[in-house]
Design a protein around this motif. Structure first.
Motif, PDB file in Angstrom:
ATOM      1  N   LEU A   1       3.225 -58.727 -24.003  1.00  0.00           N
ATOM      2  CA  LEU A   1       2.689 -59.051 -22.684  1.00  0.00           C
ATOM      3  C   LEU A   1       2.604 -57.832 -21.780  1.00  0.00           C
ATOM      4  N   ARG A   2       3.383 -56.793 -22.087  1.00  0.00           N
ATOM      5  CA  ARG A   2       3.343 -55.585 -21.271  1.00  0.00           C
ATOM      6  C   ARG A   2       1.979 -54.901 -21.369  1.00  0.00           C
ATOM      7  N   HIS A   3       1.245 -55.182 -22.449  1.00  0.00           N
ATOM      8  CA  HIS A   3      -0.086 -54.591 -22.622  1.00  0.00           C
ATOM      9  C   HIS A   3      -1.138 -55.667 -22.335  1.00  0.00           C
ATOM     10  N   TRP A   4      -0.970 -56.351 -21.229  1.00  0.00           N
ATOM     11  CA  TRP A   4      -1.758 -57.544 -20.951  1.00  0.00           C
ATOM     12  C   TRP A   4      -3.249 -57.268 -20.808  1.00  0.00           C
ATOM     13  N   ARG A   5      -3.633 -56.097 -20.297  1.00  0.00           N
ATOM     14  CA  ARG A   5      -5.068 -55.803 -20.130  1.00  0.00           C
ATOM     15  C   ARG A   5      -5.787 -55.831 -21.470  1.00  0.00           C
ATOM     16  N   LEU A   6      -5.156 -55.287 -22.499  1.00  0.00           N
ATOM     17  CA  LEU A   6      -5.771 -55.271 -23.830  1.00  0.00           C
ATOM     18  C   LEU A   6      -5.915 -56.694 -24.357  1.00  0.00           C
ATOM     19  N   HIS A   7      -4.876 -57.506 -24.175  1.00  0.00           N
ATOM     20  CA  HIS A   7      -4.923 -58.862 -24.714  1.00  0.00           C
ATOM     21  C   HIS A   7      -5.938 -59.725 -23.972  1.00  0.00           C
ATOM     22  N   VAL A   8      -6.040 -59.542 -22.679  1.00  0.00           N
ATOM     23  CA  VAL A   8      -7.055 -60.274 -21.911  1.00  0.00           C
ATOM     24  C   VAL A   8      -8.452 -59.871 -22.381  1.00  0.00           C
ATOM     25  N   THR A   9      -8.644 -58.589 -22.677  1.00  0.00           N
ATOM     26  CA  THR A   9      -9.944 -58.118 -23.167  1.00  0.00           C
ATOM     27  C   THR A   9     -10.296 -58.770 -24.496  1.00  0.00           C
ATOM     28  N   VAL A  10      -9.333 -58.828 -25.418  1.00  0.00           N
ATOM     29  CA  VAL A  10      -9.575 -59.452 -26.722  1.00  0.00           C
ATOM     30  C   VAL A  10      -9.867 -60.937 -26.561  1.00  0.00           C
ATOM     31  N   LEU A  11      -9.086 -61.623 -25.729  1.00  0.00           N
ATOM     32  CA  LEU A  11      -9.314 -63.048 -25.509  1.00  0.00           C
ATOM     33  C   LEU A  11     -10.680 -63.304 -24.882  1.00  0.00           C
ATOM     34  N   ALA A  12     -11.099 -62.427 -23.967  1.00  0.00           N
ATOM     35  CA  ALA A  12     -12.415 -62.580 -23.340  1.00  0.00           C
ATOM     36  C   ALA A  12     -13.527 -62.414 -24.375  1.00  0.00           C
ATOM     37  N   CYS A  13     -13.365 -61.447 -25.274  1.00  0.00           N
ATOM     38  CA  CYS A  13     -14.358 -61.261 -26.341  1.00  0.00           C
ATOM     39  C   CYS A  13     -14.418 -62.483 -27.243  1.00  0.00           C
ATOM     40  N   THR A  14     -13.237 -63.011 -27.595  1.00  0.00           N
ATOM     41  CA  THR A  14     -13.152 -64.106 -28.561  1.00  0.00           C
ATOM     42  C   THR A  14     -13.637 -65.431 -28.000  1.00  0.00           C
ATOM     43  N   PHE A  15     -13.222 -65.759 -26.775  1.00  0.00           N
ATOM     44  CA  PHE A  15     -13.478 -67.092 -26.241  1.00  0.00           C
ATOM     45  C   PHE A  15     -14.493 -67.130 -25.096  1.00  0.00           C
ATOM     46  N   LEU A  16     -15.069 -65.970 -24.753  1.00  0.00           N
ATOM     47  CA  LEU A  16     -16.084 -65.944 -23.701  1.00  0.00           C
ATOM     48  C   LEU A  16     -17.377 -65.300 -24.189  1.00  0.00           C
ATOM     49  N   VAL A  17     -17.295 -64.044 -24.623  1.00  0.00           N
ATOM     50  CA  VAL A  17     -18.497 -63.332 -25.055  1.00  0.00           C
ATOM     51  C   VAL A  17     -19.086 -63.966 -26.313  1.00  0.00           C
ATOM     52  N   PHE A  18     -18.242 -64.221 -27.301  1.00  0.00           N
ATOM     53  CA  PHE A  18     -18.724 -64.855 -28.539  1.00  0.00           C
ATOM     54  C   PHE A  18     -19.434 -66.185 -28.254  1.00  0.00           C
ATOM     55  N   PRO A  19     -18.819 -67.115 -27.513  1.00  0.00           N
ATOM     56  CA  PRO A  19     -19.512 -68.379 -27.230  1.00  0.00           C
ATOM     57  C   PRO A  19     -20.822 -68.208 -26.467  1.00  0.00           C
ATOM     58  N   VAL A  20     -20.873 -67.237 -25.550  1.00  0.00           N
ATOM     59  CA  VAL A  20     -22.127 -67.001 -24.814  1.00  0.00           C
ATOM     60  C   VAL A  20     -23.224 -66.586 -25.786  1.00  0.00           C
ATOM     61  N   LEU A  21     -22.890 -65.705 -26.724  1.00  0.00           N
ATOM     62  CA  LEU A  21     -23.873 -65.292 -27.732  1.00  0.00           C
ATOM     63  C   LEU A  21     -24.253 -66.484 -28.625  1.00  0.00           C
ATOM     64  N   GLY A  22     -23.270 -67.334 -28.928  1.00  0.00           N
ATOM     65  CA  GLY A  22     -23.568 -68.523 -29.719  1.00  0.00           C
ATOM     66  C   GLY A  22     -24.538 -69.455 -29.009  1.00  0.00           C
ATOM     67  N   LEU A  23     -24.339 -69.630 -27.713  1.00  0.00           N
ATOM     68  CA  LEU A  23     -25.259 -70.468 -26.945  1.00  0.00           C
ATOM     69  C   LEU A  23     -26.656 -69.858 -26.887  1.00  0.00           C
ATOM     70  N   ALA A  24     -26.716 -68.525 -26.789  1.00  0.00           N
ATOM     71  CA  ALA A  24     -28.009 -67.848 -26.752  1.00  0.00           C
ATOM     72  C   ALA A  24     -28.786 -68.055 -28.043  1.00  0.00           C
ATOM     73  N   ALA A  25     -28.060 -68.227 -29.166  1.00  0.00           N
ATOM     74  CA  ALA A  25     -28.720 -68.427 -30.459  1.00  0.00           C
ATOM     75  C   ALA A  25     -29.412 -69.783 -30.545  1.00  0.00           C
ATOM     76  N   ARG A  26     -29.208 -70.633 -29.553  1.00  0.00           N
ATOM     77  CA  ARG A  26     -29.883 -71.941 -29.548  1.00  0.00           C
ATOM     78  C   ARG A  26     -31.396 -71.778 -29.576  1.00  0.00           C
ATOM     79  N   GLY A  27     -31.889 -70.658 -29.067  1.00  0.00           N
ATOM     80  CA  GLY A  27     -33.329 -70.411 -29.084  1.00  0.00           C
ATOM     81  C   GLY A  27     -33.897 -70.181 -30.464  1.00  0.00           C
ATOM     82  N   LEU A  28     -33.030 -70.010 -31.465  1.00  0.00           N
ATOM     83  CA  LEU A  28     -33.483 -69.766 -32.839  1.00  0.00           C
ATOM     84  C   LEU A  28     -33.768 -71.064 -33.585  1.00  0.00           C
ATOM     85  N   VAL A  29     -33.470 -72.203 -32.955  1.00  0.00           N
ATOM     86  CA  VAL A  29     -33.731 -73.511 -33.566  1.00  0.00           C
ATOM     87  C   VAL A  29     -35.078 -74.023 -33.074  1.00  0.00           C
ATOM     88  N   PRO A  30     -35.970 -74.490 -33.943  1.00  0.00           N
ATOM     89  CA  PRO A  30     -35.844 -74.638 -35.396  1.00  0.00           C
ATOM     90  C   PRO A  30     -36.520 -73.524 -36.188  1.00  0.00           C
TER      91      PRO A  30
END
Length: 344
Positions: free
Chosen positions: A67-96
């Protein structure tokens, strides 16, 4: 977990071969009737035991120290649960045009899955990055994912995710979160036993996941959903996933630089923030999607192998970078951690 040895000329993770073999077995000999009920019950028990072991293995002290390195962990969590899902939603335009709706649902699901633990550690170690940070980042991501992934799935997939409902959230709590917490509570008494027998329990881990794959793909065969996937669609899915992985690798590396992280921290961010866990995603998909789980996990299985191959190349290249002043705990691998391709 002890690493699996594999010929250096073979670019495929050996466990992926076993997974593909399990898919083939389910295609040729799917479980029917009573056999399907038995397989489903065994799969449910295996998933609960799998997350019980995750809880027993997670060191509370390591997590608190991280937890002492919280900035790094927040960055990883943001990539995993924020940036990734946003890109996933953007891929909706590839259907069908490129993707069918079921394949897109699977692609969106993979963007909601937590990061890996073991492979993030292994690649960070090879690249001479901040290994303790990778340990904590992967552990935090897995822990948060037990709660966040189902909630994100409820909000973004809804009923289109193969029957997702409030009952699925209850199943997640009972089948994943409760065993995990039980493992954490019992860790003071069983932690040493788990550490001593990590090789055998690692085989239990992998065997449980193979059982989950067999059950999911058997249900898919009996439902006839594989007729929805053509070779052209699979090729398009691979291309989309290659772009997704490339975007995340670039964002995590240069985003870490923009945020002021040093080389060793950026390596941990890149490997922990750009990957998705097959070990965590398969059980969750089995609970969330039921009979539709086979198509839901197909994009995750393909992405998992792709990320291992690409990150192995990147880690080796990073290992040849000029040395900087080393973080005292990051310059050396953690004792007992794998140094090359691993499942998680």
């Amino acid at each position: 977990m002890k690493r699996l040895r594999w010929p250096s000329w073979m670019p495929i993770d050996p466990y992926i071969v076993l997974l593909l073999g399990t898919v083939g077995l389910a295609a040729l000999f799917p479980a029917h009737g009573t056999g399907a009920d038995v397989a489903s019950g065994a799969s449910t028990a295996a998933i609960a035991f799998l997350f019980f072991l995750y809880g027993a293995r997670l060191s509370t002290r390591e997590a608190l120290d991280g937890l002492r390195h919280w900035r790094l962990h927040v960055t990883v969590l943001a990539c995993t649960f924020l940036v990734f899902p946003v890109l996933g939603l953007a891929a909706r335009g590839l259907v069908p045009v490129l993707l069918t709706q079921p394949l897109y649902q699977g692609l969106l699901f993979l963007t909601l899955v937590p990061s890996t633990i073991q492979s993030s550690i292994a690649f960070t170690s090879i690249a001479r990055g901040n290994v303790p940070a990778a340990i904590c980042a992967g552990s935090f991501s897995s822990l948060v994912g037990i709660v966040v992934t189902p909630l994100l799935a409820a909000g973004l997939l809804g009923n289109s995710g193969g029957g997702f409902s409030a009952d699925s959230l209850v199943k997640i709590v009972l089948q994943l979160l409760v065993p995990f917490l039980a493992g954490q509570l019992l860790r003071p008494w069983i932690g040493a036993f788990v550490a001593r027998h990590k090789k055998v329990l690692g085989l239990v881990d992998r065997g449980s996941i193979l059982l989950v794959v067999y059950t999911a793909f058997s249900e898919g065969m009996t439902q006839g959903i594989w007729h929805q996937v053509s070779p052209a669609r699979l090729g398009a899915l691979l291309a989309v996933e290659a772009v997704l992985l490339a975007v995340m690798l670039v964002l995590t590396w240069y985003g870490g630089k923009t945020l002021g992280f040093g080389r060793e921290d950026r390596i941990a961010i890149q490997f922990a923030g750009s990957k998705k866990s097959l070990a965590a995603g398969l059980p969750m998909a089995s609970v969330l999607f039921g009979a539709h789980a086979s198509l839901a996990v197909l994009p995750l299985m393909l992405f998992h192998q792709m990320q291992l191959m690409v990150c192995a190349v990147i880690a080796k290249r990073r290992s040849r970078d000029p040395r900087e002043t080393a973080h005292p705990s990051a310059a050396h691998p953690v004792e007992g951690q794998p140094q090359d391709r691993v499942l998680r």
